[in-house]
Design a protein around this motif. Sequence first.
Motif, PDB file in Angstrom:
ATOM      1  N   SER A 188     -27.288  16.106  -9.337  1.00 26.21           N
ATOM      2  CA  SER A 188     -27.437  14.962 -10.604  1.00 26.21           C
ATOM      3  C   SER A 188     -26.812  13.713 -10.031  1.00 26.21           C
ATOM      4  N   GLN A 189     -25.800  13.843  -8.806  1.00 30.92           N
ATOM      5  CA  GLN A 189     -25.981  11.910  -9.286  1.00 30.92           C
ATOM      6  C   GLN A 189     -26.390  11.539  -7.456  1.00 30.92           C
ATOM      7  N   PRO A 190     -27.145  10.107  -7.640  1.00 32.37           N
ATOM      8  CA  PRO A 190     -28.146   9.985  -7.066  1.00 32.37           C
ATOM      9  C   PRO A 190     -26.969   9.093  -5.603  1.00 32.37           C
ATOM     10  N   MET A 191     -27.233   9.420  -4.410  1.00 27.09           N
ATOM     11  CA  MET A 191     -27.042   9.251  -3.704  1.00 27.09           C
ATOM     12  C   MET A 191     -26.688   7.121  -4.015  1.00 27.09           C
ATOM     13  N   SER A 192     -25.622   6.886  -3.200  1.00 27.49           N
ATOM     14  CA  SER A 192     -25.083   4.999  -3.492  1.00 27.49           C
ATOM     15  C   SER A 192     -25.813   4.596  -2.165  1.00 27.49           C
ATOM     16  N   VAL A 193     -25.926   3.348  -2.184  1.00 28.00           N
ATOM     17  CA  VAL A 193     -26.535   2.474  -1.204  1.00 28.00           C
ATOM     18  C   VAL A 193     -25.123   2.042  -0.096  1.00 28.00           C
ATOM     19  N   PRO A 194     -25.542   2.289   0.675  1.00 24.56           N
ATOM     20  CA  PRO A 194     -24.373   1.641   1.388  1.00 24.56           C
ATOM     21  C   PRO A 194     -24.197   0.077   1.658  1.00 24.56           C
ATOM     22  N   GLN A 195     -22.849  -0.575   1.282  1.00 26.65           N
ATOM     23  CA  GLN A 195     -22.832  -2.090   1.119  1.00 26.65           C
ATOM     24  C   GLN A 195     -22.690  -3.078   2.633  1.00 26.65           C
ATOM     25  N   PRO A 196     -22.935  -3.759   2.834  1.00 24.98           N
ATOM     26  CA  PRO A 196     -22.026  -4.605   3.839  1.00 24.98           C
ATOM     27  C   PRO A 196     -20.648  -5.713   3.851  1.00 24.98           C
ATOM     28  N   TYR A 197     -19.637  -5.304   4.686  1.00 23.02           N
ATOM     29  CA  TYR A 197     -18.497  -6.374   4.111  1.00 23.02           C
ATOM     30  C   TYR A 197     -18.275  -6.880   5.383  1.00 23.02           C
ATOM     31  N   SER A 198     -17.174  -8.007   4.704  1.00 22.51           N
ATOM     32  CA  SER A 198     -16.810  -9.071   6.318  1.00 22.51           C
ATOM     33  C   SER A 198     -15.501  -9.200   6.126  1.00 22.51           C
ATOM     34  N   VAL A 199     -14.348  -9.147   7.448  1.00 23.11           N
ATOM     35  CA  VAL A 199     -13.460  -8.838   7.438  1.00 23.11           C
ATOM     36  C   VAL A 199     -12.737  -9.608   8.558  1.00 23.11           C
ATOM     37  N   THR A 200     -12.202 -10.912   8.119  1.00 23.74           N
ATOM     38  CA  THR A 200     -11.521 -11.369   9.655  1.00 23.74           C
ATOM     39  C   THR A 200     -10.039 -10.976   9.498  1.00 23.74           C
ATOM     40  N   LEU A 201      -9.965 -10.778  11.402  1.00 18.19           N
ATOM     41  CA  LEU A 201      -8.356 -10.555  12.013  1.00 18.19           C
ATOM     42  C   LEU A 201      -7.665 -11.732  12.669  1.00 18.19           C
ATOM     43  N   THR A 202      -7.330 -11.455  13.218  1.00 19.67           N
ATOM     44  CA  THR A 202      -6.462 -12.429  14.228  1.00 19.67           C
ATOM     45  C   THR A 202      -6.074 -11.477  15.531  1.00 19.67           C
ATOM     46  N   LYS A 203      -6.769 -12.074  16.468  1.00 20.34           N
ATOM     47  CA  LYS A 203      -6.477 -10.940  17.722  1.00 20.34           C
ATOM     48  C   LYS A 203      -4.768 -10.927  17.921  1.00 20.34           C
ATOM     49  N   SER A 204      -3.907  -9.778  18.435  1.00 18.80           N
ATOM     50  CA  SER A 204      -2.656 -10.643  19.035  1.00 18.80           C
ATOM     51  C   SER A 204      -2.194  -9.645  20.057  1.00 18.80           C
ATOM     52  N   ALA A 205      -1.488  -9.941  20.920  1.00 17.50           N
ATOM     53  CA  ALA A 205      -1.756  -9.291  22.147  1.00 17.50           C
ATOM     54  C   ALA A 205      -1.613  -7.477  22.128  1.00 17.50           C
ATOM     55  N   ALA A 206      -1.708  -6.661  20.782  1.00 17.75           N
ATOM     56  CA  ALA A 206      -1.667  -5.396  21.563  1.00 17.75           C
ATOM     57  C   ALA A 206      -3.295  -5.637  20.604  1.00 17.75           C
ATOM     58  N   GLY A 207      -3.838  -6.338  20.418  1.00 17.42           N
ATOM     59  CA  GLY A 207      -5.439  -6.160  19.820  1.00 17.42           C
ATOM     60  C   GLY A 207      -5.674  -6.309  18.753  1.00 17.42           C
ATOM     61  N   LEU A 208      -6.588  -5.518  18.012  1.00 17.48           N
ATOM     62  CA  LEU A 208      -6.963  -5.911  16.730  1.00 17.48           C
ATOM     63  C   LEU A 208      -7.083  -4.981  15.797  1.00 17.48           C
ATOM     64  N   GLY A 209      -6.139  -4.021  15.791  1.00 25.01           N
ATOM     65  CA  GLY A 209      -5.875  -2.132  15.072  1.00 25.01           C
ATOM     66  C   GLY A 209      -6.898  -1.541  15.275  1.00 25.01           C
ATOM     67  N   LEU A 210      -8.158  -1.620  15.682  1.00 25.30           N
ATOM     68  CA  LEU A 210      -8.532  -1.021  15.577  1.00 25.30           C
ATOM     69  C   LEU A 210      -8.932  -0.076  16.380  1.00 25.30           C
ATOM     70  N   THR A 211      -9.623   1.773  16.383  1.00 25.94           N
ATOM     71  CA  THR A 211     -10.348   2.348  17.077  1.00 25.94           C
ATOM     72  C   THR A 211     -11.516   3.033  16.992  1.00 25.94           C
ATOM     73  N   LEU A 212     -12.509   2.291  17.724  1.00 24.09           N
ATOM     74  CA  LEU A 212     -13.798   2.187  17.385  1.00 24.09           C
ATOM     75  C   LEU A 212     -14.469   3.521  18.300  1.00 24.09           C
ATOM     76  N   ASP A 213     -15.688   4.306  18.460  1.00 28.31           N
ATOM     77  CA  ASP A 213     -15.960   5.128  18.970  1.00 28.31           C
ATOM     78  C   ASP A 213     -17.472   4.005  19.955  1.00 28.31           C
ATOM     79  N   ALA A 214     -17.497   5.348  20.463  1.00 31.01           N
ATOM     80  CA  ALA A 214     -19.234   4.357  21.748  1.00 31.01           C
ATOM     81  C   ALA A 214     -20.196   4.169  20.900  1.00 31.01           C
ATOM     82  N   ASN A 215     -20.628   4.457  19.261  1.00 33.36           N
ATOM     83  CA  ASN A 215     -21.414   4.080  18.491  1.00 33.36           C
ATOM     84  C   ASN A 215     -21.004   3.189  17.253  1.00 33.36           C
ATOM     85  N   ASN A 216     -19.794   2.315  17.221  1.00 25.12           N
ATOM     86  CA  ASN A 216     -19.258   1.131  16.759  1.00 25.12           C
ATOM     87  C   ASN A 216     -18.390   1.526  15.801  1.00 25.12           C
ATOM     88  N   VAL A 217     -18.245   3.087  15.381  1.00 26.31           N
ATOM     89  CA  VAL A 217     -17.671   3.139  14.103  1.00 26.31           C
ATOM     90  C   VAL A 217     -16.801   3.888  14.623  1.00 26.31           C
TER      91      VAL A 217
END
Length: 361
Positions: A216-245
């Motif tokens: 009944s509902q069409p699938m929504s199209v994913p949209q890109p978005y941007s976000v700026t983070l500041t790199k700290s001594a502990a990193g950027l606060g994200l964990t990503l897998d081998a496919n950058n997910v």
Amino acid sequence: MFASRKFDGNKCKVQLKMLINRFNLLTQKKANLAKQQKRQVAMLLRDEKEANARILVEHIIREDYTLEAYELLKQHTELLVARLNVVITEPIVKPEVSDSVVSIVYAGYLMGNEVPELKQLYLLFTQKYGKPYIDDVIARKESYLDQRLLKMLTSTQVPDPSVVNLYLTEIAKAYGVEYTPSAASSRLATSATIGSVIPVAQFIKTPAMPIAQPLSQPMSVPQPYSVTLTKSAAGLGLTLDANNVVTTVKPHTEAAASGMIEPGDMCLSLNGTPVSSSLPVKSVAIDIPEGAPATFVFLRGLHPAAPSPSNALPAGAPPPPHANSFGYPPLSTEPPVAAAPSADEDDVLAQRLEMLKLPRS
């Protein structure tokens, strides 16, 4: 071992300075051509010719890689001009110029016919350091060259569809064209004989609905978005897998405080550098100094997330029979029925259309 033979330092200096001017001219020429091509892409999107626009955007992306390669090679050339005295006086390749020497040598091997100055420098460095060393650089390029530059010089991969979508979206925005990327699965085939859309079996079957019902509902199209983070001594606060997910957004970090990034989002680029499985985010992030900004471009919805609360199963309830890993039943639990053979494609299409008109039980 690599003693100097017929090496002319003055000629090398002239060729290096000429190469800098050559890169400036080539960069300006390709940048002007890219502007024209982006305008063509915007016109194609305006005329709803997305397939043609995608082909042209792939060429634009490859040219962008070439421009970045020119910029890196230009930096190596300028460094060699500044440290030419080391090249002239030392009989072997010193560490302070080795990266620049091997980069210019390999670029001359690949692009010597296109850029005359690179060919001359390739010959000069062969005279300086000897053919065995130059042959070893070419044969074992992965051990000598920066991987980023090597990929830009040698990669023949087709650009990732998510990167193409990002380029199309940004070009459309720049030229004021309304455009939403269409998912490949949403492109419906049209019959050449009757002019209508050929039916596609997108049905969900559940015990409560024994008769297949269309989505009944069409699938929504994913949209890109941007976000700026500041790199700290502990990193950027994200964990990503081998496919950058994104797999984890660490709590009490700037990434979590932004409220924008969610597990399942795919990173497309970091500080303007497109990322992929062969060039992951961590390889780009490692060059960002502590305290510097890191601008990510993410694409949401590429990977299935957990079921929403309205559709989630009750706590402790078993999944439906034959449910998949997300707790939903498969598209069909019955074996496919082989269609009767027919010599006429129009008859096959007619049979499929008639099956859709069968009365519900």
